[in-house]
Design a protein around this motif. Sequence first.
Motif, PDB file in Angstrom:
ATOM      1  N   ILE A 152       0.317  -1.145  -0.195  1.00  0.00           N
ATOM      2  CA  ILE A 152       0.353  -0.092   0.025  1.00  0.00           C
ATOM      3  C   ILE A 152       0.781   0.999  -0.548  1.00  0.00           C
ATOM      4  N   ALA A 153       2.214   1.105  -0.005  1.00  0.00           N
ATOM      5  CA  ALA A 153       2.835   2.655   0.172  1.00  0.00           C
ATOM      6  C   ALA A 153       4.491   1.577   0.197  1.00  0.00           C
ATOM      7  N   GLY A 154       5.266   3.051   0.136  1.00  0.00           N
ATOM      8  CA  GLY A 154       6.498   2.610  -0.601  1.00  0.00           C
ATOM      9  C   GLY A 154       7.507   3.882  -0.365  1.00  0.00           C
ATOM     10  N   SER A 155       8.258   3.593   0.182  1.00  0.00           N
ATOM     11  CA  SER A 155       9.870   4.794   0.322  1.00  0.00           C
ATOM     12  C   SER A 155      10.871   4.752   0.570  1.00  0.00           C
ATOM     13  N   ARG A 156      11.565   5.709  -0.308  1.00  0.00           N
ATOM     14  CA  ARG A 156      13.170   5.534  -0.442  1.00  0.00           C
ATOM     15  C   ARG A 156      13.667   5.501   1.986  1.00  0.00           C
ATOM     16  N   ILE A 157      15.038   5.380   1.570  1.00  0.00           N
ATOM     17  CA  ILE A 157      14.793   5.415   3.197  1.00  0.00           C
ATOM     18  C   ILE A 157      16.964   5.405   3.272  1.00  0.00           C
ATOM     19  N   SER A 158      17.112   6.210   4.801  1.00  0.00           N
ATOM     20  CA  SER A 158      18.458   5.751   4.936  1.00  0.00           C
ATOM     21  C   SER A 158      18.896   5.288   5.435  1.00  0.00           C
ATOM     22  N   SER A 159      19.445   3.667   5.981  1.00  0.00           N
ATOM     23  CA  SER A 159      19.757   2.735   6.903  1.00  0.00           C
ATOM     24  C   SER A 159      21.225   3.363   7.687  1.00  0.00           C
ATOM     25  N   GLY A 160      21.735   2.269   8.211  1.00  0.00           N
ATOM     26  CA  GLY A 160      22.429   2.748   9.240  1.00  0.00           C
ATOM     27  C   GLY A 160      24.243   2.798   8.005  1.00  0.00           C
ATOM     28  N   ARG A 161      25.391   3.445   8.324  1.00  0.00           N
ATOM     29  CA  ARG A 161      26.517   4.081   6.934  1.00  0.00           C
ATOM     30  C   ARG A 161      27.500   2.579   8.280  1.00  0.00           C
ATOM     31  N   PRO A 162      28.383   2.487   7.810  1.00  0.00           N
ATOM     32  CA  PRO A 162      29.761   1.845   8.243  1.00  0.00           C
ATOM     33  C   PRO A 162      29.859   2.111   9.224  1.00  0.00           C
ATOM     34  N   GLY A 163      30.237   1.043  10.147  1.00  0.00           N
ATOM     35  CA  GLY A 163      30.619   1.254  11.539  1.00  0.00           C
ATOM     36  C   GLY A 163      28.739   1.567  12.405  1.00  0.00           C
ATOM     37  N   PHE A 164      28.216   1.642  11.806  1.00  0.00           N
ATOM     38  CA  PHE A 164      26.518   2.100  12.366  1.00  0.00           C
ATOM     39  C   PHE A 164      25.596   0.910  11.765  1.00  0.00           C
ATOM     40  N   ALA A 165      26.211  -0.280  11.567  1.00  0.00           N
ATOM     41  CA  ALA A 165      25.475  -0.702  10.818  1.00  0.00           C
ATOM     42  C   ALA A 165      23.882  -1.173  11.198  1.00  0.00           C
ATOM     43  N   THR A 166      22.804  -1.214  10.276  1.00  0.00           N
ATOM     44  CA  THR A 166      20.946  -1.106  11.024  1.00  0.00           C
ATOM     45  C   THR A 166      20.979  -2.780  11.129  1.00  0.00           C
ATOM     46  N   PRO A 167      20.427  -3.056  12.128  1.00  0.00           N
ATOM     47  CA  PRO A 167      20.273  -4.678  12.231  1.00  0.00           C
ATOM     48  C   PRO A 167      19.224  -5.265  11.247  1.00  0.00           C
ATOM     49  N   THR A 168      19.495  -6.808  10.890  1.00  0.00           N
ATOM     50  CA  THR A 168      18.160  -7.221  10.268  1.00  0.00           C
ATOM     51  C   THR A 168      18.200  -8.476  11.132  1.00  0.00           C
ATOM     52  N   GLY A 169      16.448  -9.134  10.785  1.00  0.00           N
ATOM     53  CA  GLY A 169      16.196  -9.033  11.719  1.00  0.00           C
ATOM     54  C   GLY A 169      14.705  -9.263  11.402  1.00  0.00           C
ATOM     55  N   VAL A 170      13.571  -9.318  12.644  1.00  0.00           N
ATOM     56  CA  VAL A 170      12.688  -9.673  12.930  1.00  0.00           C
ATOM     57  C   VAL A 170      12.295  -8.623  14.143  1.00  0.00           C
ATOM     58  N   PHE A 171      11.522  -7.279  14.034  1.00  0.00           N
ATOM     59  CA  PHE A 171      10.893  -6.646  15.182  1.00  0.00           C
ATOM     60  C   PHE A 171       9.851  -6.436  15.132  1.00  0.00           C
ATOM     61  N   SER A 172       9.268  -5.321  16.082  1.00  0.00           N
ATOM     62  CA  SER A 172       8.084  -5.057  15.947  1.00  0.00           C
ATOM     63  C   SER A 172       7.985  -3.612  17.028  1.00  0.00           C
ATOM     64  N   ILE A 173       6.809  -2.738  16.658  1.00  0.00           N
ATOM     65  CA  ILE A 173       6.885  -1.161  16.924  1.00  0.00           C
ATOM     66  C   ILE A 173       6.622  -1.726  18.557  1.00  0.00           C
ATOM     67  N   LEU A 174       7.408  -0.973  19.059  1.00  0.00           N
ATOM     68  CA  LEU A 174       7.508  -0.955  20.990  1.00  0.00           C
ATOM     69  C   LEU A 174       6.790   0.597  21.019  1.00  0.00           C
ATOM     70  N   GLU A 175       7.484   1.224  20.550  1.00  0.00           N
ATOM     71  CA  GLU A 175       6.646   2.942  21.010  1.00  0.00           C
ATOM     72  C   GLU A 175       6.367   3.981  19.714  1.00  0.00           C
ATOM     73  N   LYS A 176       6.025   4.835  20.327  1.00  0.00           N
ATOM     74  CA  LYS A 176       5.418   6.153  19.306  1.00  0.00           C
ATOM     75  C   LYS A 176       6.226   7.318  20.028  1.00  0.00           C
ATOM     76  N   ASN A 177       6.174   7.800  19.164  1.00  0.00           N
ATOM     77  CA  ASN A 177       6.660   9.671  19.651  1.00  0.00           C
ATOM     78  C   ASN A 177       6.428  10.968  18.373  1.00  0.00           C
ATOM     79  N   VAL A 178       5.861  11.680  18.691  1.00  0.00           N
ATOM     80  CA  VAL A 178       5.815  12.214  17.473  1.00  0.00           C
ATOM     81  C   VAL A 178       6.910  13.379  17.750  1.00  0.00           C
ATOM     82  N   ARG A 179       7.223  13.769  19.256  1.00  0.00           N
ATOM     83  CA  ARG A 179       8.710  14.765  19.155  1.00  0.00           C
ATOM     84  C   ARG A 179       9.955  13.850  19.943  1.00  0.00           C
ATOM     85  N   HIS A 180      10.140  12.713  19.349  1.00  0.00           N
ATOM     86  CA  HIS A 180      11.256  12.263  20.363  1.00  0.00           C
ATOM     87  C   HIS A 180      12.374  12.820  20.391  1.00  0.00           C
TER      88      HIS A 180
END
Length: 554
Positions: free
Chosen positions: A73-101
């Motif tokens: 229903i939707a798609g977007s480009r992203i920017s994930s972790g750069r070298p040295g700060f790699a974004t982990p891969t795996g199975v997750f779920s949304i744990l918390e939401k905050n508009v102004r975090h």
Amino acid sequence: MHRLCKHSRTGKLRYVAAIATAFVVAGAAFASAHDKSDRTPAALNAPTPDSPLILVVSLRNQRVRVYDVTGEIAGSRISSGRPGFATPTGVFSILEKNVRHRSNIYSGASMPYMERITWSGIALHAGVVPGFRASHGCIRLPYSFSRQLYGLTKIGDRVIVASDDARPIAFSSPKLFKPLPLDDATSMNMGAVEPARVAVNDQPDGTTTDARGELPLLIGFSPGLSPSVAGAPRHPQRHPATRVEADQMMRDKLASLKAALNIADVAQSAAKAKAAQAAKHLSAARDRLRSAQRGAKPLGAAVRAAEKKQADAIRAFEKYMRTATSAETNSGQFSDREPELEKALLDRTREADAARIAAAKGELSFADVQAQYWVAKSARDAATNAARDAQADLASAERALADANKEMRLRSKPVSVLVSLQAQRIYVRQGFEPVLEAPIDVAPLPGPVGTHVFTVMRYGSDPDTFDWRLVSAQIPSVSEPSPDESRKHHVPETDETPLNVRLANAALGAFKIPDDILATITERARPGSSLIVSDRKLPLSENGAGTEFIVLTK
């Protein structure tokens, strides 16, 4: 050579300067023009009401796709972790939401529309998306898309981060759990075995006879109870046979606990009033006892004074008699005071006896008052203990009702099941709360099978079945299984079957959920529920309180 190196260095400096300029420009654009068309992804299509959402992030393609029961229903480009700060891969779920975090790791950096997927600091949020990996591990989204996505997602929605592009596909297997039958009319199908079907890549047509719907009570159905179910005797420990019965059993439990709470409240009030009355009686008895104690003191003093006078009279009489006898012996003359002294002695003896009688009566009266005091104290203590017990019963009834309300709220949420083939354990959670954890028998595998997520998107055209989607979060490179292994794990012997489907079937074929655990899962399962099967262990550091399941694949 020197000039070449110089030119090379100059080129590198220009490149770095260009990159820095690009970041500055991008930052300015993010700060002042979030909704410019060059930063705005394709608009979100309206999702199917009550359909669970699956967010799939591809690190290779630097893209996130959002799926519901109808497909993407939707798609977007992203920017994930750069070298040295790699974004982990795996199975997750949304744990918390905050508009102004704001980040508590990186100097309070702004993270608008933050949707946390790990408690260790990984989240989706609005940020600069320069076209390459640039974050500290989070998944940056264009501002407008992040804002729209934030309005659609809810706590618990599945997020899968994969190296390559992973897409949900329709999937069916007899090894996947089924829902409770809707009602008695369909419960006879409970034992029917659905024939195995090979998952295909075709997207579903979106039609449904029953959406997930978060209705007032546990399973999502609140129709009138059928007479056969309403009249059937119930055992409090047994599992319900239908969703209608499960709903009614929960209603009955809540009604019973509310009645028990009312009874406990009345009993506590009565016990409290009785304890107060007993305390009042004890106070009055204590006052009477103190008054009796004060009254007993003069009586004792009077006895002592009378006995002293009596003793003085006795000594005076005895002295006279000795003196009179001596005088008579010596001269034959003496003054006859014997009658007077005898009378005085008799009077003092009567007075002493009267004082002792009065004191004895006072002691009897004091003993009676004292006995009344101890009776009142015993009654007060018993009433206080009864009030304490009644208060404990009331607190227990309140906790039981609170637990039942919590159970009802949890049962309105999807159940999540994880099978770790490596650890040979099964975990069941609901609403981020643990339900059970137990060992499970796992058959030998032909090789690595990866990590697969099976999600219930809705009830099937038959309301006693589920419509499942498969997303393979990790597909290892494996050799083709032997014919024997294929038959053992029910892997279709056809080259047209996608590798992830074959691996998913092999993973499902390696274990059997014990009947008692399956009954618990079946009772709680509803659209949005999921089964994760992985040949990896559950990382304890990421799966503490307040999480569903986090399975890291790299």
